[in-house]
Enzyme design. Structure first.
Site, mmCIF file in Angstrom:
data_model
loop_
_atom_site.group_PDB
_atom_site.id
_atom_site.type_symbol
_atom_site.label_atom_id
_atom_site.label_comp_id
_atom_site.label_asym_id
_atom_site.label_seq_id
_atom_site.Cartn_x
_atom_site.Cartn_y
_atom_site.Cartn_z
ATOM 1 N N ASP A 161 0.858 -1.187 0.000
ATOM 2 C CA ASP A 161 0.000 0.000 0.000
ATOM 3 C C ASP A 161 0.891 1.232 0.000
ATOM 4 O OD1 ASP A 161 -2.348 1.618 0.203
ATOM 5 O OD2 ASP A 161 -3.305 0.052 1.384
ATOM 6 N N TYR A 189 -14.440 4.584 -13.731
ATOM 7 C CA TYR A 189 -14.381 3.467 -12.783
ATOM 8 C C TYR A 189 -14.890 2.179 -13.434
ATOM 9 C CZ TYR A 189 -15.093 0.862 -8.414
ATOM 10 O OH TYR A 189 -15.062 -0.083 -7.419
#
Length: 253
Positions: A36, A159
């Site tokens: 991350d 998206y």
């Protein structure tokens, strides 16, 4: 596929779906490498068996370094990859301020689709060098799409494009990697109770839950993790996209 005494990579592993999956894999005995961004890792909970690795999934060299780290333990071969990293800004193709920001469109595709492919490909290269088990298996990769891949709403052009790409990637990736004993599946979640959703009003969340046929609530991150573990455990699941949505079909808006 055995989870105990293997290594696993989970992208977006510091929060939401990724954090739940990383914790679930660690609880099953995997050595988990949660990839991350640094700012997300700084806020992540400390979980036994989970090592946080600062990684931008759009940076090939950072991904290679993270995969190398996850592949270093000969006693726990890299077998599992779960791609959860992603972003979901919304914008209309033609809005009040004009045409959809093309840089934003490119960024969403780069993180959600190209980032997932980059991790899949580089991790598969490492997994392919490991010794297969008695059934010829070496690993499994799980990507994250969304029901927006099928039911994209107003404002979700970018998206939905990125998540539709993940769905389209699933079968050819499974076919490409089958010769190496690597399975590829995709989970397409509906509306999940993530930290990002926690910032909206309770009334809005209740309205979202009311639209789900059954169970009439939002999904939980641990339910995503449970499904991921089921896919890993089920050796005949391959090349498949599984909706996890309570039978929800999204309205246009």
């Amino acid at each position: 596929m055995q989870i105990d005494k293997t290594s696993a990579i989970v992208t977006g592993g510091a929060s939401g779906l990724g954090a739940a999956t990383a914790a679930a894999l660690a609880a099953k005995g995997a050595h988990v490498y949660a990839l991350d961004l640094q700012q997300s890792i700084e806020q992540a909970p400390q979980v036994d068996g989970v090592t946080y690795v600062p990684t931008d999934v759009t940076d090939e060299e950072q991904v290679r370094a993270a995969v190398q780290q996850a592949s270093a333990d000969a006693e726990a071969p890299l077998r599992i990859v779960v791609n959860c990293a992603g972003i979901g800004p919304s914008a209309r193709i033609l809005g009040k301020k004009g045409v959809h920001d093309l840089a934003l469109y490119r960024k969403i595709i780069e993180i959600n689709l190209i980032g997932s492919f980059t991790v899949l490909a580089i991790a598969a290269e490492a997994i392919a060098t490991t010794e297969a088990d008695e059934h010829g298996q070496r690993g499994v990769v799980i990507n994250t799409a969304s029901i927006a891949a099928f039911d994209g709403q107003v404002g979700q052009a970018a998206y939905s494009s990125s998540k539709g790409g993940i769905v389209g990637l699933t079968l050819p990736a499974a076919r490409d990697l089958g010769q190496y004993g690597i399975r590829v599946c995709t989970i397409a979640p509906g509306i999940v109770e993530t930290p990002m959703l926690a910032t909206v009003a309770e009334e809005f969340r209740a309205a979202l839950a009311a639209g789900v046929p059954f169970p009439q609530r939002l999904a939980r991150p641990d339910e995503y993790a449970q499904l991921a573990l089921s896919i890993i455990d089920h050796d005949y699941l391959n090349g498949e996209t599984i909706r996890m949505d309570g039978a929800l079909r999204m309205a246009p808006r």
